[in-house]
Design a protein around this motif. Structure first.
Motif, PDB file in Angstrom:
ATOM      1  N   UNK A  71      -9.790  37.145 -34.188  1.00  0.00           N
ATOM      2  CA  UNK A  71      -9.765  38.737 -34.147  1.00  0.00           C
ATOM      3  C   UNK A  71     -10.670  39.188 -32.903  1.00  0.00           C
ATOM      4  N   UNK A  72     -11.984  38.492 -33.195  1.00  0.00           N
ATOM      5  CA  UNK A  72     -13.120  38.612 -32.439  1.00  0.00           C
ATOM      6  C   UNK A  72     -12.800  38.196 -31.026  1.00  0.00           C
ATOM      7  N   UNK A  73     -12.313  37.183 -31.030  1.00  0.00           N
ATOM      8  CA  UNK A  73     -11.700  36.529 -29.698  1.00  0.00           C
ATOM      9  C   UNK A  73     -10.858  37.157 -29.001  1.00  0.00           C
ATOM     10  N   UNK A  74      -9.828  37.912 -29.669  1.00  0.00           N
ATOM     11  CA  UNK A  74      -9.087  38.654 -28.888  1.00  0.00           C
ATOM     12  C   UNK A  74      -9.479  40.039 -28.483  1.00  0.00           C
ATOM     13  N   UNK A  75     -10.356  40.529 -29.276  1.00  0.00           N
ATOM     14  CA  UNK A  75     -11.105  41.711 -28.596  1.00  0.00           C
ATOM     15  C   UNK A  75     -12.028  41.589 -27.450  1.00  0.00           C
ATOM     16  N   UNK A  76     -12.804  40.369 -27.621  1.00  0.00           N
ATOM     17  CA  UNK A  76     -13.680  40.042 -26.384  1.00  0.00           C
ATOM     18  C   UNK A  76     -12.692  39.849 -25.242  1.00  0.00           C
ATOM     19  N   UNK A  77     -11.519  39.176 -25.607  1.00  0.00           N
ATOM     20  CA  UNK A  77     -10.435  38.899 -24.274  1.00  0.00           C
ATOM     21  C   UNK A  77      -9.864  40.030 -23.580  1.00  0.00           C
ATOM     22  N   UNK A  78      -9.996  41.155 -24.636  1.00  0.00           N
ATOM     23  CA  UNK A  78      -9.201  42.138 -23.595  1.00  0.00           C
ATOM     24  C   UNK A  78     -10.541  43.129 -23.293  1.00  0.00           C
ATOM     25  N   UNK A  79     -11.700  43.262 -23.894  1.00  0.00           N
ATOM     26  CA  UNK A  79     -12.496  43.864 -23.449  1.00  0.00           C
ATOM     27  C   UNK A  79     -13.302  43.367 -22.179  1.00  0.00           C
ATOM     28  N   UNK A  80     -12.956  42.053 -22.087  1.00  0.00           N
ATOM     29  CA  UNK A  80     -13.507  41.749 -20.914  1.00  0.00           C
ATOM     30  C   UNK A  80     -12.412  41.894 -19.466  1.00  0.00           C
ATOM     31  N   UNK A 100       0.367  38.637 -34.925  1.00  0.00           N
ATOM     32  CA  UNK A 100      -0.578  39.422 -35.970  1.00  0.00           C
ATOM     33  C   UNK A 100      -1.725  40.021 -35.227  1.00  0.00           C
ATOM     34  N   UNK A 101      -2.583  39.174 -34.543  1.00  0.00           N
ATOM     35  CA  UNK A 101      -3.704  39.750 -34.086  1.00  0.00           C
ATOM     36  C   UNK A 101      -3.689  40.859 -33.076  1.00  0.00           C
ATOM     37  N   UNK A 102      -2.593  40.759 -32.099  1.00  0.00           N
ATOM     38  CA  UNK A 102      -2.133  41.577 -31.099  1.00  0.00           C
ATOM     39  C   UNK A 102      -1.816  43.102 -31.813  1.00  0.00           C
ATOM     40  N   UNK A 267      -7.188  28.326  -4.372  1.00  0.00           N
ATOM     41  CA  UNK A 267      -6.376  29.406  -4.190  1.00  0.00           C
ATOM     42  C   UNK A 267      -4.922  29.572  -4.798  1.00  0.00           C
ATOM     43  N   UNK A 268      -4.244  28.123  -4.977  1.00  0.00           N
ATOM     44  CA  UNK A 268      -3.137  28.067  -5.651  1.00  0.00           C
ATOM     45  C   UNK A 268      -3.052  28.084  -7.334  1.00  0.00           C
ATOM     46  N   UNK A 269      -4.363  28.139  -7.730  1.00  0.00           N
ATOM     47  CA  UNK A 269      -4.439  28.374  -9.346  1.00  0.00           C
ATOM     48  C   UNK A 269      -4.291  30.062  -9.422  1.00  0.00           C
ATOM     49  N   UNK A 270      -3.488  30.441 -10.107  1.00  0.00           N
ATOM     50  CA  UNK A 270      -3.284  31.581 -10.715  1.00  0.00           C
ATOM     51  C   UNK A 270      -3.991  32.099 -11.775  1.00  0.00           C
ATOM     52  N   UNK A 271      -3.963  31.098 -12.817  1.00  0.00           N
ATOM     53  CA  UNK A 271      -4.620  31.544 -14.223  1.00  0.00           C
ATOM     54  C   UNK A 271      -4.963  30.517 -14.883  1.00  0.00           C
ATOM     55  N   UNK A 272      -6.289  30.224 -15.341  1.00  0.00           N
ATOM     56  CA  UNK A 272      -6.708  29.227 -16.252  1.00  0.00           C
ATOM     57  C   UNK A 272      -6.630  29.519 -17.467  1.00  0.00           C
ATOM     58  N   UNK A 273      -6.211  28.423 -18.376  1.00  0.00           N
ATOM     59  CA  UNK A 273      -6.200  28.864 -19.803  1.00  0.00           C
ATOM     60  C   UNK A 273      -6.875  28.284 -20.898  1.00  0.00           C
ATOM     61  N   UNK A 274      -8.178  28.311 -20.803  1.00  0.00           N
ATOM     62  CA  UNK A 274      -8.948  27.415 -21.970  1.00  0.00           C
ATOM     63  C   UNK A 274      -8.726  27.927 -23.100  1.00  0.00           C
ATOM     64  N   UNK A 275      -8.654  27.214 -24.279  1.00  0.00           N
ATOM     65  CA  UNK A 275      -8.449  27.690 -25.794  1.00  0.00           C
ATOM     66  C   UNK A 275      -9.899  27.731 -26.405  1.00  0.00           C
ATOM     67  N   UNK A 276      -9.938  28.663 -27.214  1.00  0.00           N
ATOM     68  CA  UNK A 276     -10.962  28.732 -28.056  1.00  0.00           C
ATOM     69  C   UNK A 276     -10.904  29.648 -29.247  1.00  0.00           C
ATOM     70  N   UNK A 277     -11.903  29.263 -30.302  1.00  0.00           N
ATOM     71  CA  UNK A 277     -11.577  29.862 -31.569  1.00  0.00           C
ATOM     72  C   UNK A 277     -13.009  30.964 -31.735  1.00  0.00           C
ATOM     73  N   UNK A 278     -13.748  30.994 -30.806  1.00  0.00           N
ATOM     74  CA  UNK A 278     -15.299  31.505 -30.796  1.00  0.00           C
ATOM     75  C   UNK A 278     -15.440  32.460 -29.730  1.00  0.00           C
TER      76      UNK A 278
END
Length: 307
Positions: A71-80, A100-102, A267-278
């Motif tokens: 949940x902290x990851x998700x909140x940090x994600x959107x805050x950023x 559930x987290x959303x 420039x052809x990269x739209x979004x990069x999606x690293x995973x994290x639980x921290x």
């Protein structure tokens, strides 16, 4: 996975981390430059360049103890200022945890949700999509991708129907190994209405530079980049080394940020999606999605640093 604390060089910056305190303050990451955004070529919609993958990291029990750090990851994600979350039915409980987290953080409407079909046969694909809707707690899914080119023609046919019904906004295909890049291009050449392609690209896996990234640029395809750290293998190479002085030219304060900026320099990269639980690593990843990005000379230095 090795501990990333060795790679953060003090985190995104002392000021940014202090502002996040403890990574949750609304708008905490907005004090600096905003996240870069790039266009989905088919529609013109803009997306922030740093997203969030959920493979392995979001496959946890649906209890408060397991969900608290995520949940902290998700909140940090959107805050950023980020929006794109990539998940899949094959990631265990990741779709349910994401939904559930959303809900808990009231971010269902802010998220750009990407999931996948990994079934054989139309009926199974339809059932899997409905399970994803329930798990993600969303009737309309932004992007649904054929996972690892499984039963591609059948599932793309289903996705076209779902798109016509307004249940899916964009359709795509995915893979995670370089040996599949030619097959991805073959599908793209045959199926002209695909919106997104997801594939692996990093300092350690540069095959996409040869044909796939140029093809996407030339044909107006949005891209999602997975495995930016090669499951932490790239970070392991530099775990005992200090960050080079030239990283300051990119305002990078961690090796992870250099790896992400290397990818975003395309420039052809739209979004990069690293995973994290921290949440701290989430904040560190977000800091990579801001100007400046490396020029040719700095790209060469990044490559040499991880050789």
């Amino acid at each position: 996975m090795p501990s990333r604390r060795h790679f953060l060089q003090g985190g995104i910056s002392l000021a940014a981390l202090a502002a996040l305190s403890p990574w949750l303050s609304t708008g905490a990451l907005s004090a600096g430059a905003p996240l870069l955004q790039r266009t989905i070529p088919r529609s013109g919609e803009m997306l922030p360049v740093i997203g969030l993958g959920t493979s392995q990291t979001f496959n946890v029990r649906l209890d408060d103890a397991s969900l608290a750090p995520l949940q902290q990851v998700i909140e940090t994600f959107f805050a950023g200022g980020a929006r794109v979350i990539d998940t899949a039915p094959s990631y265990g409980a990741a779709e349910q945890v994401t939904g559930e987290l959303l809900k808990r953080t009231s971010n269902q409407d802010r998220a750009f949700l990407a999931t996948k079909l990994s079934s054989t046969g139309r009926a199974r694909g339809q059932a899997q999509f409905e399970i994803s809707q329930e798990a993600l707690q969303r009737r309309n899914i932004d992007l649904v991708q054929v996972h690892n080119l499984q039963d591609t023609s059948t599932q793309l046919g289903l996705l076209r129907e779902l798109k016509q019904q307004g249940l899916v906004r964009y359709i795509g295909i995915t893979h995670y190994v370089e040996s599949a890049h030619d097959e991805l291009i073959a599908v793209l050449q045959r199926e002209k209405d695909i919106d997104f392609v997801q594939f692996n690209y990093s300092v350690g896996e540069r095959g996409a530079e040869q044909r796939l990234l140029p093809y996407c640029a030339d044909h107006g395809l949005a891209t999602l980049i997975n495995r930016p750290f090669q499951r932490a293998a790239l970070l392991s190479r530099v775990k005992d080394r200090p960050l080079p002085d030239w990283a300051a030219e990119l305002q990078a304060t961690s090796w992870a940020q250099l790896l992400l900026k290397f990818i975003l320099a395309q420039p052809a990269v739209t979004v990069v999606i690293p995973a994290t639980s921290n949440p701290r690593y989430m904040a560190d990843n977000l800091a990579a999605g801001r100007e400046p990005l490396p020029d040719a000379a700095l790209l060469k230095k990044i490559v040499e640093a991880f050789a």
